[in-house]
Design an enzyme around this catalytic site. Structure first.
Site, PDB file in Angstrom:
ATOM      1  N   THR A 246       3.651 -24.105  21.510  1.00 16.82           N
ATOM      2  CA  THR A 246       3.014 -25.212  20.782  1.00 16.82           C
ATOM      3  C   THR A 246       3.470 -26.577  21.266  1.00 16.82           C
ATOM      4  O   THR A 246       2.683 -27.521  21.338  1.00 16.82           O
ATOM      5  CB  THR A 246       3.352 -25.093  19.275  1.00 16.82           C
ATOM      6  OG1 THR A 246       2.805 -23.878  18.805  1.00 16.82           O
ATOM      7  CG2 THR A 246       2.773 -26.232  18.470  1.00 16.82           C
TER       8      THR A 246
ATOM      9  N   ASP B 118       1.366 -18.935  25.768  1.00 20.87           N
ATOM     10  CA  ASP B 118       1.703 -18.795  24.356  1.00 20.87           C
ATOM     11  C   ASP B 118       2.754 -17.680  24.333  1.00 20.87           C
ATOM     12  O   ASP B 118       2.614 -16.671  25.029  1.00 20.87           O
ATOM     13  CB  ASP B 118       0.449 -18.365  23.582  1.00 20.87           C
ATOM     14  CG  ASP B 118       0.699 -18.301  22.089  1.00 20.87           C
ATOM     15  OD1 ASP B 118       0.071 -19.080  21.361  1.00 20.87           O
ATOM     16  OD2 ASP B 118       1.504 -17.449  21.649  1.00 20.87           O
ATOM     17  N   SER B 119       3.795 -17.853  23.550  1.00 19.63           N
ATOM     18  CA  SER B 119       4.904 -16.897  23.664  1.00 19.63           C
ATOM     19  C   SER B 119       4.543 -15.500  23.162  1.00 19.63           C
ATOM     20  O   SER B 119       5.312 -14.560  23.353  1.00 19.63           O
ATOM     21  CB  SER B 119       6.154 -17.423  22.975  1.00 19.63           C
ATOM     22  OG  SER B 119       6.049 -17.317  21.586  1.00 19.63           O
ATOM     23  N   SER B 120       3.366 -15.330  22.568  1.00 22.88           N
ATOM     24  CA  SER B 120       2.913 -13.974  22.221  1.00 22.88           C
ATOM     25  C   SER B 120       2.684 -13.162  23.493  1.00 22.88           C
ATOM     26  O   SER B 120       2.636 -11.934  23.452  1.00 22.88           O
ATOM     27  CB  SER B 120       1.601 -14.027  21.439  1.00 22.88           C
ATOM     28  OG  SER B 120       1.750 -14.867  20.342  1.00 22.88           O
TER      29      SER B 120
ATOM     30  N   ASP C  99       7.195 -18.265  18.425  1.00 20.90           N
ATOM     31  CA  ASP C  99       6.909 -16.913  17.921  1.00 20.90           C
ATOM     32  C   ASP C  99       7.858 -15.845  18.471  1.00 20.90           C
ATOM     33  O   ASP C  99       8.297 -14.971  17.731  1.00 20.90           O
ATOM     34  CB  ASP C  99       5.451 -16.517  18.243  1.00 20.90           C
ATOM     35  CG  ASP C  99       4.457 -17.303  17.402  1.00 20.90           C
ATOM     36  OD1 ASP C  99       4.879 -17.955  16.430  1.00 20.90           O
ATOM     37  OD2 ASP C  99       3.254 -17.263  17.715  1.00 20.90           O
TER      38      ASP C  99
ATOM     39  N   THR D 179      16.430 -15.366  14.082  1.00 26.14           N
ATOM     40  CA  THR D 179      15.156 -14.708  13.834  1.00 26.14           C
ATOM     41  C   THR D 179      14.174 -15.775  13.322  1.00 26.14           C
ATOM     42  O   THR D 179      14.618 -16.722  12.656  1.00 26.14           O
ATOM     43  CB  THR D 179      15.363 -13.544  12.836  1.00 26.14           C
ATOM     44  OG1 THR D 179      14.171 -12.816  12.710  1.00 26.14           O
ATOM     45  CG2 THR D 179      15.822 -13.981  11.467  1.00 26.14           C
TER      46      THR D 179
ATOM     47  N   THR E 270      19.247  -2.677   9.935  1.00 26.19           N
ATOM     48  CA  THR E 270      18.691  -2.766   8.585  1.00 26.19           C
ATOM     49  C   THR E 270      17.411  -3.607   8.569  1.00 26.19           C
ATOM     50  O   THR E 270      17.292  -4.576   9.320  1.00 26.19           O
ATOM     51  CB  THR E 270      19.701  -3.351   7.576  1.00 26.19           C
ATOM     52  OG1 THR E 270      19.034  -3.532   6.310  1.00 26.19           O
ATOM     53  CG2 THR E 270      20.291  -4.677   8.013  1.00 26.19           C
ATOM     54  N   GLN E 271      16.475  -3.231   7.692  1.00 22.40           N
ATOM     55  CA  GLN E 271      15.276  -4.075   7.555  1.00 22.40           C
ATOM     56  C   GLN E 271      15.539  -5.255   6.628  1.00 22.40           C
ATOM     57  O   GLN E 271      14.682  -6.126   6.471  1.00 22.40           O
ATOM     58  CB  GLN E 271      14.034  -3.294   7.126  1.00 22.40           C
ATOM     59  CG  GLN E 271      14.219  -2.004   6.392  1.00 22.40           C
ATOM     60  CD  GLN E 271      12.895  -1.332   6.065  1.00 22.40           C
ATOM     61  OE1 GLN E 271      12.218  -1.801   5.184  1.00 22.40           O
ATOM     62  NE2 GLN E 271      12.551  -0.265   6.758  1.00 22.40           N
TER      63      GLN E 271
HETATM   64  N1  ASP Z   1       1.999 -19.427  19.171  1.00 18.39           N
HETATM   65  C1  ASP Z   1       3.021 -20.360  19.575  1.00 18.39           C
HETATM   66  C2  ASP Z   1       3.950 -19.655  20.546  1.00 18.39           C
HETATM   67  O1  ASP Z   1       4.844 -18.984  20.150  1.00 18.39           O
HETATM   68  C3  ASP Z   1       3.767 -20.888  18.411  1.00 18.39           C
HETATM   69  C4  ASP Z   1       4.840 -21.906  18.767  1.00 18.39           C
HETATM   70  O2  ASP Z   1       4.968 -22.355  19.880  1.00 18.39           O
HETATM   71  O3  ASP Z   1       5.583 -22.285  17.870  1.00 18.39           O
HETATM   72  O4  ASP Z   1       3.768 -19.777  21.717  1.00 18.39           O
END
Ligand code: ASP
Length: 346
Positions: free
Chosen positions: A15, A59-61, A92, A167, A279-280
């Site tokens: 982002t 995008d880090s996804s 993310d 986290t 642990t969750q």
């Molecule tokens: N979707 C974005 C990412 O992780 C969110 C961010 O940058 O905060 O790349």
């Protein structure tokens, strides 16, 4: 005369450097040079800054093992030419990447600071400027010619954390990260303050930097839930080439005591699959044998993840699997803190 610190800024995406497509309203990555134009303030910092960007910021996804290796190679290639590194990364998956990098870099003696933002840098109310400027200041902080920080950290919204303890906990607050089982290493207010007693001492001895680039991602995460079926557990444990599983259990490491469940785990362990118990719960630790509902897990040789986060357990598992350790040593090595990712005394 003291030398001005040299900092390398590495832009992976996220982002922080995105712009809104005004036709669709969707946030997309854009040119890194334009990103820096939005923050002329960085020219006022008392350090030399060079920057480098992923060829195609992501995008880090879309982060994956190949991108982790690319990032590690950029740092490795530039390691001796810079005093510190600031990695701009989407929030993310930032805790995953930062945890992995902490395991990949052994005998680190320079700061690697991850940061990002919840709003793009061009946005009026952006959190990006503060996060970026303070991260650069942290990476260039020195005392008696030595870096104050010599480990992998994550800086976000006024707090500096040990990266492999973090986290992401909030999708919309500026305070997006949390370090549930370890206090912050520093805080930024009117003054930039470090908790020096918690920071690693710089490795200035004879130990040379080692970069571990073999990560094995033949792993899975299994979150248990009331009502989980034998078919689900059996399907996961029979994945071809599976080498390790992180099992997210209840409370202090508890799981069903039903025979089918214990038998499936036991068979997997006897086939050489490493199973790590985390642990969750957001905070606290696995204590194997504390309840009857974890005694059976202890008896079949499950690995105790103690107070490690799932992100860090994943990073540690991929790293240790890549090291080809003897099977007899794996459990004991996993249960020891290697980069401050779990508490010593548990
Ligand atoms: N979707 C974005 C990412 O992780 C969110 C961010 O940058 O905060 O790349």
């Amino acid at each position: 005369m003291t030398k001005i610190p040299k900092i390398l800024l590495i832009y992976t995406g996220g982002t922080i450097g995105m712009v809104k497509d005004f036709n669709t309203g969707v946030l997309k990555t854009f040119n890194f040079d334009k990103l820096l134009m939005h923050i002329p303030e960085i020219n006022l910092l008392n350090c030399d800054i060079d920057s480098i960007s992923f060829e195609e910021p992501i995008d880090s996804s879309n982060m994956n093992v190949s991108n982790w290796v690319i990032l590690a190679e950029i740092i490795e290639k530039n390691y001796y030419n810079f005093d510190g590194f600031v990695i701009l990364h989407g929030s993310d998956t930032m805790s995953y990447t930062a945890s992995v990098i902490s395991f990949m870099f052994e005998n680190l003696s320079k700061p690697i600071i991850f940061t990002g933002s919840q709003l793009p840098i061009g946005d009026l109310r952006t959190d990006a400027k503060e996060n970026l400027i303070t991260s650069i200041q942290i990476a260039s902080s020195q005392e008696h010619g030595q870096p104050v920080v010599s480990e992998v950290c994550l800086y976000f919204e006024y707090k500096l954390y040990r990266a492999n303890r973090t986290t992401k906990v909030n999708a919309e607050h500026f305070q997006a990260f949390y370090s549930p089982n370890f206090p912050p290493l520093g805080e930024s207010g009117v003054y930039l303050k470090f908790s020096k007693q918690l920071l690693f001492k710089p490795n200035i001895g004879s130990e040379l930097l080692k970069v571990r680039k073999t990560l094995d991602n033949n792993i899975a995460i299994l979150k248990i839930f009331p009502g989980i079926t034998k078919e689900v557990v059996a399907a996961i444990l029979s994945i071809e080439n599976l080498k390790g599983v992180i099992i997210e259990t209840y409370g202090s490491g508890n799981a069903p005591t039903e025979k089918w469940f214990v038998n499936l785990l036991e068979q997997a362990i006897s086939k050489g699959i490493y199973i790590v118990n985390v642990t969750q719960c957001t905070s606290g630790s696995v204590i194997l044998g504390h309840y009857e509902t974890s005694e059976h897990l202890k008896n079949i040789g499950i690995i105790n993840g103690k107070d490690i986060t799932t992100e860090s357990a994943l990073a540690k598992l991929m790293y240790l699997l890549g090291e080809n350790l003897p099977q007899s040593a794996f459990k004991a090595i996993f249960e020891k803190p290697l980069r401050g990712e779990m508490s010593e005394e548990l």
